[in-house]
Design an enzyme around this catalytic site. Structure first.
Site, PDB file in Angstrom:
ATOM      1  N   TRP A 192      62.361  51.456  15.596  1.00 32.09           N
ATOM      2  CA  TRP A 192      62.570  50.111  16.198  1.00 32.09           C
ATOM      3  C   TRP A 192      62.930  48.976  15.082  1.00 32.09           C
ATOM      4  CZ3 TRP A 192      63.651  50.486  20.896  1.00 32.09           C
ATOM      5  CH2 TRP A 192      63.885  49.247  21.943  1.00 32.09           C
ATOM      6  N   ASP A 212      65.395  39.354  13.935  1.00 30.80           N
ATOM      7  CA  ASP A 212      65.443  38.280  14.947  1.00 30.80           C
ATOM      8  C   ASP A 212      65.146  38.722  16.380  1.00 30.80           C
ATOM      9  OD1 ASP A 212      67.668  40.287  15.626  1.00 30.80           O
ATOM     10  OD2 ASP A 212      68.557  38.556  16.412  1.00 30.80           O
ATOM     11  N   GLU A 234      68.245  41.268  33.363  1.00 27.48           N
ATOM     12  CA  GLU A 234      68.335  40.539  32.099  1.00 27.48           C
ATOM     13  C   GLU A 234      69.847  39.894  32.263  1.00 27.48           C
ATOM     14  OE1 GLU A 234      67.635  42.627  28.065  1.00 27.48           O
ATOM     15  OE2 GLU A 234      69.429  43.424  28.633  1.00 27.48           O
ATOM     16  N   GLU A 282      66.187  41.451  18.114  1.00 24.10           N
ATOM     17  CA  GLU A 282      65.644  42.707  17.496  1.00 24.10           C
ATOM     18  C   GLU A 282      66.765  43.586  16.498  1.00 24.10           C
ATOM     19  OE1 GLU A 282      64.268  44.593  21.463  1.00 24.10           O
ATOM     20  OE2 GLU A 282      62.339  44.175  20.069  1.00 24.10           O
ATOM     21  N   GLU A 283      67.920  42.700  15.921  1.00 21.94           N
ATOM     22  CA  GLU A 283      68.892  43.578  15.463  1.00 21.94           C
ATOM     23  C   GLU A 283      69.260  43.212  13.911  1.00 21.94           C
ATOM     24  OE1 GLU A 283      71.765  43.832  19.602  1.00 21.94           O
ATOM     25  OE2 GLU A 283      71.857  42.177  18.163  1.00 21.94           O
TER      26      GLU A 283
HETATM   27  C1  NOJ Z   1      67.724  47.446  21.873  1.00 23.87           C
HETATM   28  C2  NOJ Z   1      67.057  45.964  21.671  1.00 23.87           C
HETATM   29  O1  NOJ Z   1      66.180  45.680  22.777  1.00 23.87           O
HETATM   30  C3  NOJ Z   1      68.342  45.012  21.848  1.00 23.87           C
HETATM   31  O2  NOJ Z   1      67.646  43.533  21.715  1.00 23.87           O
HETATM   32  C4  NOJ Z   1      69.424  45.220  20.785  1.00 23.87           C
HETATM   33  O3  NOJ Z   1      70.563  44.290  21.148  1.00 23.87           O
HETATM   34  C5  NOJ Z   1      69.964  46.664  21.152  1.00 23.87           C
HETATM   35  N1  NOJ Z   1      68.788  47.777  20.885  1.00 23.87           N
HETATM   36  C6  NOJ Z   1      70.907  47.186  20.224  1.00 23.87           C
HETATM   37  O4  NOJ Z   1      70.779  47.005  18.824  1.00 23.87           O
HETATM   38  C1  NOJ Z   2      65.844  42.716  24.388  1.00 24.72           C
HETATM   39  C2  NOJ Z   2      65.891  41.514  23.774  1.00 24.72           C
HETATM   40  O1  NOJ Z   2      66.892  41.359  22.708  1.00 24.72           O
HETATM   41  C3  NOJ Z   2      64.457  41.120  23.327  1.00 24.72           C
HETATM   42  O2  NOJ Z   2      64.519  39.850  22.867  1.00 24.72           O
HETATM   43  C4  NOJ Z   2      63.345  41.427  24.220  1.00 24.72           C
HETATM   44  O3  NOJ Z   2      62.177  41.195  23.361  1.00 24.72           O
HETATM   45  C5  NOJ Z   2      63.521  42.906  24.897  1.00 24.72           C
HETATM   46  N1  NOJ Z   2      64.860  42.961  25.266  1.00 24.72           N
HETATM   47  C6  NOJ Z   2      62.638  43.026  25.996  1.00 24.72           C
HETATM   48  O4  NOJ Z   2      62.701  42.262  26.939  1.00 24.72           O
END
Ligand code: NOJ
Ligand code: NOJ
Length: 578
Positions: free
Chosen positions: A140, A196, A423, A199-200
């Protein structure tokens, strides 16, 4: 059904006429549905919480494509901030049981060893856990350092209320240890890189910095109130450093660059979310903390919204002064790269927060920086201060209200009659996409609606803050700084005989990225190579190590390394060659 088709008919004409009453109707029908949707995702008894432990928030009940059946520290804190705010402000006092359960669940979660570490070695930066409160051990984007800041802010809001109710022993015995763990983590780690909130991108991130700053300010106030003064000096110092660093994200093109890394435009809902999550009505339109109605935040909002006008076909044909669907950032491709409910609602909330302040202070200020934003609503407006008795004030505030309502109307238009919010919604036809029943979508709905109704969240101490790093919005993005910091760079690098390690970077002291004049490191402690240099204080410095062997030169892989220097003293940076 009849009501819903009436709503749809109204929505069709809403953009031209009657939008306000349409949005009124949507708020009335959607509020209870959003609250129910949010509560359904909280264990143990939420109808869609899928067996989550008590007080645990599932991000969404969706278990495939995407699998969101986990509990994120960030999402959970955002959700409980809503419940705590509504409880403490008297909007809804029915959720005390859930709040108590959340607190108890976080007492457990904080102690769970996980791939980011143990509670004392970085584990608080772990982004998500299994819903049975065990560690998630898969790959992750970790760590994510906004989680502890958001959680402590929610808990401090709750603590302040309990103190006002004279329940200080629960605060001292149960809440304070949790808060102290989170804020010590923030104080110690804020200038390490972080993924960030999406999560990227692994770098520094405006949202994370902004909410870290807020959390430490509140923490200092609570520590003083509880007589826990041993943390005050360290937390205050780091809050000052964070406020300074916050200024460095300003981009002279008139917006906030969301991340220091990532190689994107930097236009990102990250920044709008930061503004609403650090709203403090007592601070007025303060630019230092990027308050919702500050010129910097309004210029940023305009830039952010406009970034989505040409890339989503559902926005085509909309005039620039009409609300549009917005997503995380224009380069996004995750699950198709569509608009998100929570980001579109965040724009409305920033505007409603602004209206709260302008109405409270009975005036509004147009600067050269915010002029293009205000010109959306009055093409002939000029720079100046307009009091609430003026026609211009009324034209501008009613224009902003209509614009804000337009973002809610966009969400309303793509909400099914059940009120369920996923979402994302499709950029081409508005249909729901990605995780169903996203808890955060419901939280974002409730906070936008509350702001629209004029509900003012508790102050966190943004008023009257000062910093020697204030930005010049006319030019020069970085903070001005005085003084230097002695920084020791240690890098673990295995080399062959005759090969040497050098450093160069973004400031004079690091040769302004010139590899030919890069500074050589000492191998006295091989395989640790070291050098100590004086760098400007309170500055974000990017750098890379270089390997040189004969005439061959090899840069480290991307991205650049980043440090945010403290306000003085010395600093040690330990790296590993990559
Ligand atoms: C999963 C993350 O939850 C999401 O925020 C991200 O855009 C994708 N992975 C692709 O990196
Ligand atoms: C992807 C989002 O980018 C992230 O901000 C969020 O925490 C997770 N999904 C779970 O909702």
């Amino acid at each position: 059904m009849l009501l819903f088709s009436t709503l749809c008919a109204l929505l069709a004409v809403g953009k031209a006429w009657g939008q306000s009453s349409t949005v009124d109707a949507y708020v009335a029908s959607q509020s209870p549905l959003a609250k129910a949707g949010l509560l359904a995702n909280i264990g143990p008894s939420g109808s869609k919480s899928m067996g989550a432990k008590s007080g645990i928030v599932v991000a969404s009940p969706s278990s495939v494509n995407p699998d969101y059946l986990y509990t994120w520290t960030r999402d959970s804190a955002v959700v409980f901030q809503v419940l705590v705010d509504q409880f403490t402000l008297g909007v809804d006092t029915s959720t005390r049981g859930e709040i108590d359960n959340y607190v108890a669940s976080q007492v457990i979660i904080q102690q769970v060893s996980n791939p980011s570490g143990t509670i004392t070695t970085g584990g608080l930066g772990e982004p998500k856990f299994n819903i049975d409160e065990t560690a998630f051990t898969g790959a992750w984007g970790r760590p994510q350092r906004d989680g502890p800041a958001l959680r402590s802010t929610a808990l401090i809001t709750w603590a302040n209320f309990l103190i006002s109710e004279s329940n200080t022993s629960y605060v001292t015995n149960t809440l304070w240890p949790l808060i102290q763990n989170d804020l010590n983590y923030v104080a110690q780690n804020w200038n390490q890189s972080t993924f960030d909130l999406w999560e990227e991108v692994d770098s520094s991130s405006f949202f994370t910095t902004a909410i870290q700053h807020r959390s430490l300010r509140q923490g200092v106030q609570l520590a003083n109130a509880l007589g826990q003064t041993s943390v005050v000096s360290s937390w205050s110092t780091q809050a000052g450093n964070l406020l300074c660093f916050l200024q460095s994200y300003w981009n002279t093109a008139g917006y906030i660059t969301a991340n220091t890394g990532g190689g994107r435009s930097g236009k990102d809902a990250n920044t709008v979310l930061a503004s609403i999550h650090t709203f403090d009505a007592a601070a007025g339109c303060d630019a230092l903390t990027f308050q919702p109605c500050s010129d910097v935040a309004l210029s940023n909002l305009l830039t952010y919204v406009n970034a989505f006008r040409s890339i989503y076909s559902i926005n085509s044909g909309l005039a620039n002064n009409v609300a549009a669907a917005t997503g995380r950032y224009p380069e996004d491709s995750y699950m198709g790269g569509n608009p998100w409910y929570l980001t579109t609602l965040a724009v409305s909330e920033q505007l409603y927060d602004s209206l709260i302040v302008w109405n409270q202070q009975k005036s509004l200020n147009v600067t050269s920086l915010s002029l293009p934003f205000f010109q959306l609503f009055d093409a002939s407006v000029t720079v100046g201060t307009y009091t609430s008795t003026s026609t211009t004030f009324n034209t501008l505030t009613s224009g902003v209200k209509t614009f804000a309502d337009g973002f809610v109307a966009t969400v309303a238009e793509h909400t099914p009659s059940s009120g369920s919010l996923s979402e994302q919604y499709s950029k081409s036809d508005g249909s729901q996409l990605s995780a169903a029943d996203l808890t955060w979508s419901y939280a974002a709905t409730l906070t936008s609606f509350d702001a629209r109704a004029g509900v003012i969240p508790a102050s966190w101490g943004a008023k009257g803050l000062t910093s020697s790093c204030s930005i010049s919005t006319g030019g020069g993005g970085g903070g001005s700084s005085s003084g230097t910091v002695s920084v020791t760079f240690n890098v673990d690098a295995t080399t062959v005989f005759g090969e040497n390690i050098y450093i160069c970077g973004s400031v004079d002291a690091l040769q302004n990225w010139d590899p030919d004049t890069a500074l050589i490191l000492s191998a006295a402690n091989y395989p640790i190579w070291s050098i100590t240099v004086n760098l400007p204080a309170n500055t974000q410095v990017q750098y890379k190590y270089i390997r040189k062997f004969g005439s061959s030169l090899t840069w480290e892989s991307d991205p650049n390394d980043v440090i945010n220097t403290p306000s003085g003293g010395s600093f040690i940076e330990n790296d590993t060659w990559r």
